[in-house]
Design a protein around this motif. Structure first.
Motif, PDB file in Angstrom:
ATOM      1  N   VAL A   1      16.373  79.206  35.625  1.00  0.00           N
ATOM      2  CA  VAL A   1      16.709  77.921  35.026  1.00  0.00           C
ATOM      3  C   VAL A   1      15.631  76.918  35.411  1.00  0.00           C
ATOM      4  CG1 VAL A   1      18.107  77.074  36.970  1.00  0.00           C
ATOM      5  CG2 VAL A   1      18.548  76.229  34.657  1.00  0.00           C
ATOM      6  N   SER A   2      15.279  76.031  34.495  1.00  0.00           N
ATOM      7  CA  SER A   2      14.312  74.975  34.773  1.00  0.00           C
ATOM      8  C   SER A   2      15.047  73.677  35.062  1.00  0.00           C
ATOM      9  CB  SER A   2      13.377  74.767  33.576  1.00  0.00           C
ATOM     10  OG  SER A   2      12.532  75.880  33.389  1.00  0.00           O
ATOM     11  N   THR A   3      14.645  73.005  36.135  1.00  0.00           N
ATOM     12  CA  THR A   3      15.237  71.720  36.517  1.00  0.00           C
ATOM     13  C   THR A   3      14.118  70.695  36.613  1.00  0.00           C
ATOM     14  OG1 THR A   3      17.057  72.765  37.702  1.00  0.00           O
ATOM     15  CG2 THR A   3      16.543  70.496  38.301  1.00  0.00           C
ATOM     16  N   GLU A   4      14.313  69.567  35.966  1.00  0.00           N
ATOM     17  CA  GLU A   4      13.221  68.612  35.766  1.00  0.00           C
ATOM     18  C   GLU A   4      13.150  67.534  36.838  1.00  0.00           C
ATOM     19  OE1 GLU A   4      11.028  66.518  31.993  1.00  0.00           O
ATOM     20  OE2 GLU A   4      12.623  67.994  31.774  1.00  0.00           O
ATOM     21  N   VAL A   5      11.912  67.238  37.230  1.00  0.00           N
ATOM     22  CA  VAL A   5      11.633  66.116  38.113  1.00  0.00           C
ATOM     23  C   VAL A   5      11.731  64.825  37.298  1.00  0.00           C
ATOM     24  CG1 VAL A   5       9.792  64.975  39.438  1.00  0.00           C
ATOM     25  CG2 VAL A   5      10.186  67.430  39.686  1.00  0.00           C
TER      26      VAL A   5
ATOM     27  N   ARG B   1       9.910  65.129  45.347  1.00  0.00           N
ATOM     28  CA  ARG B   1      11.137  65.364  44.588  1.00  0.00           C
ATOM     29  C   ARG B   1      11.326  66.854  44.296  1.00  0.00           C
ATOM     30  NH1 ARG B   1      14.128  61.773  41.500  1.00  0.00           N
ATOM     31  NH2 ARG B   1      13.210  60.260  42.899  1.00  0.00           N
ATOM     32  N   ALA B   2      10.237  67.538  43.965  1.00  0.00           N
ATOM     33  CA  ALA B   2      10.332  68.969  43.683  1.00  0.00           C
ATOM     34  C   ALA B   2      10.814  69.742  44.902  1.00  0.00           C
ATOM     35  CB  ALA B   2       8.970  69.494  43.230  1.00  0.00           C
ATOM     36  N   ARG B   3      10.253  69.424  46.046  1.00  0.00           N
ATOM     37  CA  ARG B   3      10.674  70.107  47.277  1.00  0.00           C
ATOM     38  C   ARG B   3      12.135  69.829  47.586  1.00  0.00           C
ATOM     39  NH1 ARG B   3       5.155  67.906  49.830  1.00  0.00           N
ATOM     40  NH2 ARG B   3       3.761  69.638  49.297  1.00  0.00           N
ATOM     41  N   ARG B   4      12.583  68.603  47.308  1.00  0.00           N
ATOM     42  CA  ARG B   4      13.986  68.278  47.569  1.00  0.00           C
ATOM     43  C   ARG B   4      14.913  69.049  46.629  1.00  0.00           C
ATOM     44  NH1 ARG B   4      15.934  62.191  47.645  1.00  0.00           N
ATOM     45  NH2 ARG B   4      15.966  62.370  45.393  1.00  0.00           N
TER      46      ARG B   4
ATOM     47  N   ILE C   1      10.632  74.444  38.602  1.00  0.00           N
ATOM     48  CA  ILE C   1      10.605  72.987  38.658  1.00  0.00           C
ATOM     49  C   ILE C   1       9.812  72.482  37.456  1.00  0.00           C
ATOM     50  CG2 ILE C   1       9.846  70.977  39.963  1.00  0.00           C
ATOM     51  CD1 ILE C   1      12.250  72.442  41.176  1.00  0.00           C
ATOM     52  N   LYS C   2      10.456  71.654  36.680  1.00  0.00           N
ATOM     53  CA  LYS C   2       9.899  71.197  35.410  1.00  0.00           C
ATOM     54  C   LYS C   2       9.196  69.854  35.614  1.00  0.00           C
ATOM     55  CE  LYS C   2      11.598  71.394  30.631  1.00  0.00           C
ATOM     56  NZ  LYS C   2      12.845  71.341  29.840  1.00  0.00           N
ATOM     57  N   ILE C   3       7.933  69.788  35.234  1.00  0.00           N
ATOM     58  CA  ILE C   3       7.087  68.633  35.496  1.00  0.00           C
ATOM     59  C   ILE C   3       6.298  68.296  34.239  1.00  0.00           C
ATOM     60  CG2 ILE C   3       5.166  67.780  36.912  1.00  0.00           C
ATOM     61  CD1 ILE C   3       5.946  69.909  39.005  1.00  0.00           C
ATOM     62  N   ALA C   4       6.139  67.008  33.949  1.00  0.00           N
ATOM     63  CA  ALA C   4       5.337  66.585  32.807  1.00  0.00           C
ATOM     64  C   ALA C   4       3.881  66.991  33.014  1.00  0.00           C
ATOM     65  CB  ALA C   4       5.436  65.078  32.621  1.00  0.00           C
ATOM     66  N   ALA C   5       3.243  67.466  31.950  1.00  0.00           N
ATOM     67  CA  ALA C   5       1.872  67.972  32.038  1.00  0.00           C
ATOM     68  C   ALA C   5       0.839  66.851  31.956  1.00  0.00           C
ATOM     69  CB  ALA C   5       1.623  69.018  30.963  1.00  0.00           C
ATOM     70  N   THR C   6       1.014  65.848  32.830  1.00  0.00           N
ATOM     71  CA  THR C   6      -0.024  64.839  33.042  1.00  0.00           C
ATOM     72  C   THR C   6      -1.038  65.409  34.031  1.00  0.00           C
ATOM     73  OG1 THR C   6       1.230  63.917  34.880  1.00  0.00           O
ATOM     74  CG2 THR C   6       1.630  62.954  32.703  1.00  0.00           C
TER      75      THR C   6
END
Length: 321
Positions: free
Chosen positions: A93-97, A111-114, A131-136
């Motif tokens: 499952v993907s969970t977003e920052v 936040r990802a580590r938490r 961990i889902k992160i915007a691709a900036t």
């Protein structure tokens, strides 16, 4: 003859693009992915009320300022939802920052580590969490570090080839290149009211990325996302993964016509030749791509707005408790 959904599953890993527990239980996909928008919709359902109550209670026990408790509550809600989803699927499952951290590498790492720690405390095998992160640029740098720590990442809000190449070079586990939102932009700016599926700009973008990755032996998984119609999905049959909404899953299930594989790593080639993507190259190429620049900014704003609305809902619940 088997329906198109079953045919697709023989070529591609199908992921459910929903946070709705009931929908995931119905469709039983391999993986599932969520974001603030999906969680906001799902949180209105009765199935999520116990999770909301527990998230608020855990945040109170955590203590700290109201703002800190609110952050803990929303992160806990995302993790509790992820845990329930993992009980229904065999994969990840993907969970977003929080999208407000999209330009903050250090904040994203924290936040990802938490989130991973919260999953661990819930007894979840964290290897089943992305961990889902915007691709900036900042998000990609955070993902690069997290991957070194054994935390696998899903880079989202991806609209351009340069974003994809930078993610692969950073060793990201998975990218989610968007299809439908690219089509939306072109329909709004081209003067056209439609594109055949084979000429869909979003389809062409994902196909280009897939071929480049396979031709250059990048291990990063390509998961097409944000579909507007089944034609787009069919043109990407064979992609590593596709994340599909319940409505489009239903359409595929109801269609028994033959489905042809369109993408394959076997014998693939790519005309794209690209050196190391440094920050200067990334920002220049991004600047030159009006569609990607506009849709990335719009996506971050939309996810942020839904995150804020979700926080307001949690805050109201906390006051009423």
């Amino acid at each position: 003859m088997t329906n198109k959904l079953e045919q697709l599953k023989t070529m591609t890993t199908v992921v459910a693009d929903t946070g709705d527990i009931d929908a995931i239980a119905q469709w039983r996909p391999q993986d599932a992915t969520t974001n603030p928008s999906l969680l906001l919709k799902a949180a209105a359902s009765d199935a999520y009320r116990p999770m909301l109550d527990k998230a608020v209670a855990d945040a109170r026990r955590h203590g700290g300022s109201d703002a800190e408790q609110l952050t803990v509550a929303t992160d806990t809600l995302a993790v509790l939802a992820g845990r329930e989803i993992l009980n229904l699927i065999p994969g990840v499952v993907s969970t977003e920052v929080d999208a407000r951290l999209s330009f903050d590498t250090a904040g994203t790492l924290e936040r990802a580590r938490r989130l991973v720690d919260l999953y661990d405390k819930q007894g979840v095998d964290t290897s089943r969490v992305l961990i889902k992160i915007a691709a900036t640029w900042e998000g990609i740098r955070a993902a690069e570090q997290l991957e070194k720590e054994g935390i696998r990442c899903n880079l989202t809000l991806l609209f351009s080839f340069i974003q994809a190449a930078a993610c692969a070079q950073a060793g990201a586990f998975l990218i989610s290149p968007f299809v439908g939102r690219i089509l939306d932009w072109h329909l709004a700016n081209s003067g056209r009211d439609s594109y055949p599926a084979a000429e869909d700009p979003g389809v062409l973008s994902v196909s280009r990325i897939y071929n480049y990755f396979k031709a250059n032996d990048y291990n990063t998984v390509v998961m097409g996302a944000s579909f507007r119609n089944t034609g787009e999905i069919e043109m990407l049959a064979g992609c590593d993964r596709l994340t599909i909404s319940p409505a489009l899953l239903q359409e595929l299930q109801d269609d028994t016509a033959p489905l042809t594989r369109k993408l394959s790593a076997e014998g693939v080639s790519s005309p794209d030749k690209l050196g190391t993507v440094n920050e200067r190259v990334f920002r220049w190429e991004s600047n030159e791509d009006a569609m990607a620049t506009e849709k990335l900014a719009d996506g971050i704003r939309r996810f942020t707005a839904d995150q804020i609305e979700l926080e307001q809902r949690v805050r109201q619940l906390a006051k009423a408790a």
